[in-house]
Scaffold this active site. Structure first.
Site, PDB file in Angstrom:
ATOM      1  N   CYS A 120      31.390  28.791  63.811  1.00  0.00           N
ATOM      2  CA  CYS A 120      32.344  29.005  65.023  1.00  0.00           C
ATOM      3  C   CYS A 120      32.244  30.511  65.600  1.00  0.00           C
ATOM      4  O   CYS A 120      31.306  31.026  65.066  1.00  0.00           O
ATOM      5  CB  CYS A 120      33.882  28.481  64.779  1.00  0.00           C
ATOM      6  SG  CYS A 120      34.611  29.697  63.493  1.00  0.00           S
ATOM      7  N   CYS A 194      33.083  24.797  67.310  1.00  0.00           N
ATOM      8  CA  CYS A 194      33.480  25.441  68.367  1.00  0.00           C
ATOM      9  C   CYS A 194      32.518  25.355  69.438  1.00  0.00           C
ATOM     10  O   CYS A 194      31.215  25.212  69.274  1.00  0.00           O
ATOM     11  CB  CYS A 194      33.680  27.074  68.005  1.00  0.00           C
ATOM     12  SG  CYS A 194      33.258  28.089  69.642  1.00  0.00           S
ATOM     13  N   CYS A 201      24.180  28.931  68.824  1.00  0.00           N
ATOM     14  CA  CYS A 201      23.856  28.703  67.309  1.00  0.00           C
ATOM     15  C   CYS A 201      22.251  29.107  67.056  1.00  0.00           C
ATOM     16  O   CYS A 201      21.359  28.308  67.772  1.00  0.00           O
ATOM     17  CB  CYS A 201      24.145  27.499  66.621  1.00  0.00           C
ATOM     18  SG  CYS A 201      24.440  27.629  64.952  1.00  0.00           S
TER      19      CYS A 201
END
Length: 259
Positions: A120, A194, A201
């Site tokens: 997240c 998230c 990411c």
């Protein structure tokens, strides 16, 4: 042919349509936006949106505004509600075909110790909660860690308290970590919690299974109305439910899990 005079349960009507079944199976593994479901189902957006509305009306699917782009919504399959609907459908056909909802999904040990990363933004609430709950439920049979794209200085006190009071887990000694510190690690699953971190990411290589759980930040509930702590309790409960349904997938070897 003699008719029983009984209508089929609502779940049967909803799930029997081929496109709705396809949407259910896609959402069973991850939360998705409409355009992603359109791509995965190979059907026009207006048709996908229409059947999503029917699934939402039946209570099987929910939608949440993306915290990354408020013009988008993430769709989520309520697996708990599906389990109840399936149990009711089985019992409606024959009492012996129902199943005990009090029994958790299978938690047999995995063929090998899989590695799971929860990600997240701040690594201060959602992802450390998920890390702690998965470690707790698997008794160390899963290699699990969490990290954030912009880690906060410390774990949020609300997350620490919710896990301690409602799940008997202490993470008070844990500190947030940056995703970059895990660049050389291999993961079987990378699960983003998230909407923002899903877009940034990093690529961990080795083709891990990418899963998204669109869960609001409980820290956003902090404020003058003092609803902050209950939001952490609700978040931990939602994550725990999702983890319970993740466990049977982790019991498969990575070779058996389809990307």
């Amino acid at each position: 042919m003699r008719s029983s005079g009984h209508a089929a349960p609502a779940f049967v009507h909803l799930a029997a349509h081929p496109l709705r079944w396809r949407l259910l199976t896609e959402l069973a593994s991850s939360d998705y936006r409409v355009r992603e479901l359109v791509e995965r189902a190979g059907q026009p957006q207006n048709l996908v949106s229409y059947h999503l509305r029917l699934l939402r009306g039946g209570g099987l699917v929910t939608a949440r505004r993306s915290s990354f782009d408020a013009r988008d919504s993430y769709y989520h399959l309520d697996l708990e509600r599906c389990a109840h609907a399936l149990a009711h459908a089985g019992t409606a056909l024959h009492p012996a075909l129902g199943f005990d909802l009090a029994q958790p999904p299978s938690t047999k040990p995995p063929a090998r110790r899989p590695a799971v990363l929860f990600a997240c933004t701040g690594n201060s609430a959602r992802s450390p909660i998920a890390e702690a709950l998965l470690r707790h439920r698997t008794n160390g049979q899963v290699e699990v860690t969490s990290a954030g794209s912009h880690p906060k200085p410390r774990i949020h006190p609300g997350a620490v308290r919710a896990l301690r009071e409602h799940h008997g887990i202490d993470i008070s000694g844990q500190s947030p970590r940056h995703l970059d510190t895990l660049a050389d690690r291999r993961f079987d699953y990378v699960i983003s919690l998230c909407d923002k971190v899903r877009e940034v990411c990093p690529d961990f290589g080795d083709h891990p299974r990418l899963v998204h759980w669109s869960i609001p930040d409980p820290a956003a509930a902090d404020g003058p109305d003092r609803t902050g702590y209950p939001a952490f309790v609700r978040t931990a409960a939602e994550i725990d439910t999702r983890i319970r349904y993740l466990l049977p997938q982790l019991a498969l070897t990575p070779r058996e899990v389809q990307p």
